[in-house]
Design a protein around this motif. Structure first.
Motif, mmCIF file in Angstrom:
data_model
loop_
_atom_site.group_PDB
_atom_site.id
_atom_site.type_symbol
_atom_site.label_atom_id
_atom_site.label_comp_id
_atom_site.label_asym_id
_atom_site.label_seq_id
_atom_site.Cartn_x
_atom_site.Cartn_y
_atom_site.Cartn_z
ATOM 1 N N UNK A 186 -0.829 -2.103 10.711
ATOM 2 C CA UNK A 186 -0.489 -3.500 10.421
ATOM 3 C C UNK A 186 0.383 -3.624 9.181
ATOM 4 N N UNK A 187 0.708 -2.513 8.566
ATOM 5 C CA UNK A 187 1.595 -2.461 7.413
ATOM 6 C C UNK A 187 1.102 -3.270 6.224
ATOM 7 N N UNK A 188 -0.182 -3.108 5.910
ATOM 8 C CA UNK A 188 -0.685 -3.662 4.656
ATOM 9 C C UNK A 188 -0.293 -2.698 3.534
ATOM 10 N N UNK A 189 0.141 -3.207 2.387
ATOM 11 C CA UNK A 189 0.465 -2.303 1.267
ATOM 12 C C UNK A 189 -0.761 -1.491 0.867
ATOM 13 N N UNK A 190 -0.546 -0.230 0.565
ATOM 14 C CA UNK A 190 -1.677 0.626 0.183
ATOM 15 C C UNK A 190 -2.144 0.271 -1.229
ATOM 16 N N UNK A 191 -3.421 0.497 -1.500
ATOM 17 C CA UNK A 191 -3.989 0.160 -2.806
ATOM 18 C C UNK A 191 -4.296 1.410 -3.633
ATOM 19 N N UNK A 192 -4.252 2.576 -2.991
ATOM 20 C CA UNK A 192 -4.546 3.813 -3.717
ATOM 21 C C UNK A 192 -3.825 5.001 -3.084
ATOM 22 N N UNK A 193 -3.746 6.075 -3.856
ATOM 23 C CA UNK A 193 -3.170 7.331 -3.375
ATOM 24 C C UNK A 193 -4.280 8.377 -3.264
ATOM 25 N N UNK A 194 -3.971 9.439 -2.532
ATOM 26 C CA UNK A 194 -4.890 10.576 -2.383
ATOM 27 C C UNK A 194 -4.186 11.800 -2.979
ATOM 28 N N UNK A 254 3.373 1.658 2.657
ATOM 29 C CA UNK A 254 2.533 1.210 3.765
ATOM 30 C C UNK A 254 1.698 2.332 4.393
ATOM 31 N N UNK A 255 2.369 3.425 4.751
ATOM 32 C CA UNK A 255 1.692 4.452 5.554
ATOM 33 C C UNK A 255 1.410 5.751 4.815
ATOM 34 N N UNK A 256 2.296 6.134 3.929
ATOM 35 C CA UNK A 256 2.144 7.420 3.239
ATOM 36 C C UNK A 256 1.400 7.228 1.927
ATOM 37 N N UNK A 257 0.257 7.844 1.806
ATOM 38 C CA UNK A 257 -0.521 7.717 0.567
ATOM 39 C C UNK A 257 -1.026 9.064 0.045
ATOM 40 N N UNK A 258 -0.670 10.160 0.728
ATOM 41 C CA UNK A 258 -1.140 11.488 0.306
ATOM 42 C C UNK A 258 -0.094 12.137 -0.596
ATOM 43 N N UNK A 259 -0.466 12.364 -1.869
ATOM 44 C CA UNK A 259 0.423 13.005 -2.843
ATOM 45 C C UNK A 259 0.079 14.492 -2.902
ATOM 46 N N UNK A 260 1.004 15.328 -2.485
ATOM 47 C CA UNK A 260 0.788 16.780 -2.531
ATOM 48 C C UNK A 260 1.019 17.310 -3.944
ATOM 49 N N UNK A 271 5.537 10.713 -6.128
ATOM 50 C CA UNK A 271 5.171 9.338 -5.777
ATOM 51 C C UNK A 271 6.330 8.638 -5.080
ATOM 52 N N UNK A 272 7.543 8.818 -5.589
ATOM 53 C CA UNK A 272 8.731 8.142 -5.046
ATOM 54 C C UNK A 272 8.950 8.492 -3.573
ATOM 55 N N UNK A 273 8.801 9.770 -3.225
ATOM 56 C CA UNK A 273 9.129 10.202 -1.853
ATOM 57 C C UNK A 273 8.177 9.646 -0.790
ATOM 58 N N UNK A 274 7.069 9.021 -1.198
ATOM 59 C CA UNK A 274 6.128 8.431 -0.235
ATOM 60 C C UNK A 274 6.522 7.010 0.178
ATOM 61 N N UNK A 275 7.497 6.425 -0.512
ATOM 62 C CA UNK A 275 7.862 5.028 -0.233
ATOM 63 C C UNK A 275 8.499 4.875 1.152
ATOM 64 N N UNK A 276 8.251 3.730 1.768
ATOM 65 C CA UNK A 276 8.851 3.415 3.074
ATOM 66 C C UNK A 276 10.148 2.632 2.867
ATOM 67 N N UNK A 277 11.073 3.219 2.126
ATOM 68 C CA UNK A 277 12.345 2.554 1.833
ATOM 69 C C UNK A 277 13.306 3.576 1.247
#
Length: 317
Positions: free
Chosen positions: A6-14, A170-176, A185-191
């Motif tokens: 549903x494309x809710x903004x994420x609130x946390x990272x992993x 929206x979708x990517x929240x896993x930080x390797x 952090x930047x590379x996870x953005x949907x833009x």
């Protein structure tokens, strides 16, 4: 869940930690804890020693105290979260907390570079124009140099989290990674993140080129002045006062340069190697710096021995 289509903004990272080495996280936490503990202990000893020893109330050691305080802050901004990942499987980090950690890490790294530059300038003045040392490096000028270094870092890094805040996540929240590093952090953005990537690399390159260039210039001038001295003993003494600072520069910049180059050039280098070096860059220099100055500086070495072994006779040599 955030990732529900549903494309809710994420609130946390992993935060993954070290990819591929998750089974060894418990063991990796041991050296991280030891480095963190030694950083706090060693740098606290340096600050207390300089405060208690009147002969160390000189510009070089005031800069060293600033470096020690910055090192403790840098290590404290990364090690506790790393340990919570490695030992307690606490991988989650809030979006704003992640940006705050990222901001402090990069700000403190730039302050570290500025302090190493200030210490190089101190050695340049002490060796090349010693008669003007006390008039050039007054207490007020040392404070101003410190404030300029801090202000530069604050202003240069501030756009990084602000630019990230405008990006959709929206979708990517896993930080390797083991901590919230800017590019991770930047590379996870949907833009499109071109502006973020361009700004990040321009800050890193400008700081590294400017500071390393001025440090190199200082040491070229120092070497020219030293080799003009007629006495071999005077040459050795002059170079000896620079030894600890040169060691600190090598310890600070070598892993930084390796991490920077492998991240952008070494495509075949495993992610775990990238992250280990990036973590070493933040954890090792703060631990090693007080050891280097403690061993190389007689006044610090003698005072520390006096603090822990008050009955021990300190050599005059």
């Amino acid at each position: 869940m955030e990732d529900n289509g549903t494309h809710h903004p994420i609130s946390s990272f992993f935060l993954v930690g070290i990819p591929g080495l998750q089974d060894f996280h418990c063991w990796i936490g041991i050296p991280v804890f030891l480095l963190f503990a030694l950083t706090l202990l060693g740098n606290s000893i340096i600050i207390v020693t300089v405060k208690l020893e009147p002969s160390l109330h000189q510009p070089m050691y005031f800069f060293l105290c600033m470096l020690a305080a910055n090192d403790m802050a840098l290590s404290s901004s990364t090690a506790p979260k790393m340990l919570s990942i490695f030992w307690f499987n606490d991988h989650r980090v809030g979006f704003n907390i992640c940006l705050t950690q990222m901001y402090f890490i990069h700000t403190l790294c730039i302050i570290e570079s500025a302090l190493l530059l200030a210490m190089a300038f101190d050695r340049y003045v002490a060796i090349c124009i010693p008669l003007h040392y006390t008039t050039i490096l007054t207490t007020s000028k040392i404070i101003k140099m410190g404030l300029v270094g801090v202000s530069r870092a604050i202003l240069m890094v501030l756009p990084c989290p602000l630019l990230i805040k405008r990006l959709p996540y929206y979708t990517n929240y896993i930080i390797n990674h083991a901590y919230c590093e800017h590019m991770a952090v930047v590379k996870l953005a949907n833009a499109n993140t071109l502006i973020n990537r361009a700004y990040g690399i321009s800050v890193a390159l400008s700081v590294m080129i400017l500071d390393l260039g001025l440090i190199a210039t200082s040491y070229i001038k120092i070497l020219q002045a030293v080799f003009r001295l007629s006495s071999q003993n005077a040459r050795s003494k002059a170079l000896g006062t620079c030894a600890a600072h040169v060691c600190t520069i090598l310890v600070s910049y070598t892993p930084a340069l390796f991490s920077f180059l492998t991240h952008r050039i070494g495509k075949k280098v495993p992610p775990s190697v990238h992250i280990i070096f990036a973590s070493l860059y933040l954890l090792v220099p703060p631990t090693v710096n007080p050891l280097v100055y403690g061993i190389k500086t007689k006044q610090i070495r003698d005072r520390v021995v006096g603090l822990f072994f008050p009955n021990k006779k300190i050599s005059e040599h």
